[in-house]
Write a protein that holds these residues in place. Structure first.
Motif, mmCIF file in Angstrom:
data_model
loop_
_atom_site.group_PDB
_atom_site.id
_atom_site.type_symbol
_atom_site.label_atom_id
_atom_site.label_comp_id
_atom_site.label_asym_id
_atom_site.label_seq_id
_atom_site.Cartn_x
_atom_site.Cartn_y
_atom_site.Cartn_z
ATOM 1 N N GLU A 1 -11.051 -0.041 -7.409
ATOM 2 C CA GLU A 1 -10.612 -0.771 -6.217
ATOM 3 C C GLU A 1 -9.114 -0.582 -5.989
ATOM 4 O OE1 GLU A 1 -11.794 -2.550 -8.960
ATOM 5 O OE2 GLU A 1 -13.892 -2.625 -8.412
ATOM 6 N N ALA A 2 -8.347 -0.639 -7.066
ATOM 7 C CA ALA A 2 -6.897 -0.456 -6.955
ATOM 8 C C ALA A 2 -6.574 0.964 -6.512
ATOM 9 C CB ALA A 2 -6.218 -0.772 -8.286
ATOM 10 N N ARG A 3 -7.294 1.941 -7.072
ATOM 11 C CA ARG A 3 -7.082 3.343 -6.689
ATOM 12 C C ARG A 3 -7.374 3.529 -5.205
ATOM 13 N NH1 ARG A 3 -11.666 6.360 -8.671
ATOM 14 N NH2 ARG A 3 -12.477 5.472 -6.762
ATOM 15 N N ASP A 4 -8.495 2.978 -4.758
ATOM 16 C CA ASP A 4 -8.879 3.127 -3.357
ATOM 17 C C ASP A 4 -7.896 2.423 -2.427
ATOM 18 O OD1 ASP A 4 -11.048 4.546 -4.296
ATOM 19 O OD2 ASP A 4 -12.479 2.912 -3.980
ATOM 20 N N ALA A 5 -7.428 1.249 -2.834
ATOM 21 C CA ALA A 5 -6.456 0.515 -2.019
ATOM 22 C C ALA A 5 -5.144 1.290 -1.903
ATOM 23 C CB ALA A 5 -6.208 -0.872 -2.601
ATOM 24 N N TRP A 6 -4.720 1.913 -2.995
ATOM 25 C CA TRP A 6 -3.492 2.707 -2.972
ATOM 26 C C TRP A 6 -3.651 3.902 -2.033
ATOM 27 C CZ3 TRP A 6 1.386 2.267 -3.545
ATOM 28 C CH2 TRP A 6 2.202 3.375 -3.744
ATOM 29 N N GLY A 7 -4.801 4.554 -2.096
ATOM 30 C CA GLY A 7 -5.064 5.681 -1.206
ATOM 31 C C GLY A 7 -5.051 5.255 0.254
ATOM 32 N N THR A 8 -5.649 4.119 0.545
ATOM 33 C CA THR A 8 -5.658 3.599 1.912
ATOM 34 C C THR A 8 -4.246 3.282 2.371
ATOM 35 O OG1 THR A 8 -7.886 2.701 1.634
ATOM 36 C CG2 THR A 8 -6.533 1.744 3.388
ATOM 37 N N PHE A 9 -3.469 2.654 1.499
ATOM 38 C CA PHE A 9 -2.080 2.334 1.832
ATOM 39 C C PHE A 9 -1.301 3.605 2.182
ATOM 40 C CE2 PHE A 9 2.273 2.264 0.108
ATOM 41 C CZ PHE A 9 2.861 1.380 0.999
ATOM 42 N N LYS A 10 -1.427 4.626 1.347
ATOM 43 C CA LYS A 10 -0.659 5.855 1.583
ATOM 44 C C LYS A 10 -1.116 6.578 2.848
ATOM 45 C CE LYS A 10 0.751 8.540 -1.523
ATOM 46 N NZ LYS A 10 0.815 9.495 -2.616
ATOM 47 N N ARG A 11 -2.417 6.591 3.107
ATOM 48 C CA ARG A 11 -2.903 7.228 4.336
ATOM 49 C C ARG A 11 -2.372 6.500 5.577
ATOM 50 N NH1 ARG A 11 -7.299 7.949 1.164
ATOM 51 N NH2 ARG A 11 -8.334 6.052 1.862
ATOM 52 N N ARG A 12 -2.450 5.161 5.556
ATOM 53 C CA ARG A 12 -1.971 4.397 6.709
ATOM 54 C C ARG A 12 -0.464 4.538 6.872
ATOM 55 N NH1 ARG A 12 -4.025 -1.025 8.045
ATOM 56 N NH2 ARG A 12 -2.863 -0.467 9.905
ATOM 57 N N LEU A 13 0.249 4.530 5.756
ATOM 58 C CA LEU A 13 1.699 4.711 5.821
ATOM 59 C C LEU A 13 2.030 6.066 6.431
ATOM 60 C CD1 LEU A 13 4.469 3.522 5.072
ATOM 61 C CD2 LEU A 13 4.225 4.595 2.828
ATOM 62 N N ASN A 14 1.322 7.085 6.027
ATOM 63 C CA ASN A 14 1.536 8.427 6.559
ATOM 64 C C ASN A 14 1.253 8.495 8.055
ATOM 65 O OD1 ASN A 14 2.116 11.267 6.171
ATOM 66 N ND2 ASN A 14 -0.061 11.587 6.564
ATOM 67 N N GLU A 15 0.239 7.766 8.498
ATOM 68 C CA GLU A 15 -0.105 7.752 9.916
ATOM 69 C C GLU A 15 0.928 7.004 10.752
ATOM 70 O OE1 GLU A 15 -3.939 5.922 9.957
ATOM 71 O OE2 GLU A 15 -4.924 7.659 9.036
ATOM 72 N N GLU A 16 1.502 5.946 10.188
ATOM 73 C CA GLU A 16 2.371 5.060 10.953
ATOM 74 C C GLU A 16 3.864 5.385 10.859
ATOM 75 O OE1 GLU A 16 1.210 2.641 12.957
ATOM 76 O OE2 GLU A 16 -0.854 3.146 12.412
ATOM 77 N N VAL A 17 4.292 5.963 9.742
ATOM 78 C CA VAL A 17 5.725 6.173 9.517
ATOM 79 C C VAL A 17 6.010 7.673 9.521
ATOM 80 C CG1 VAL A 17 7.652 5.752 7.944
ATOM 81 C CG2 VAL A 17 5.836 4.060 8.162
#
Length: 54
Positions: A3-19
């Motif tokens: 769950e932590a791994r998946d959450a980190w991946g989601t965070f990085k993907r969204r960060l990449n999309e937004e910033v």
């Protein structure tokens, strides 16, 4: 801790999309890195894992 791994991946993907600014990306990501590192340390302690000697 998948769950932590998946959450980190989601965070990085969204960060990449937004910033789009690389400096801002780093400033946002750097403090957030403490979360997966803390989770990894808890996992290591619970499973008796330690990094190999240098």
């Amino acid at each position: 801790m998948p769950e932590a791994r998946d959450a980190w991946g989601t965070f990085k993907r969204r960060l990449n999309e937004e910033v789009t600014d690389l400096a801002a990306f780093g400033q946002i990501k750097a403090p957030a890195t403490d979360v997966p590192m803390g989770t990894a340390e808890l996992w290591g302690d619970a499973h008796g894992w330690a990094p190999p000697p240098a």
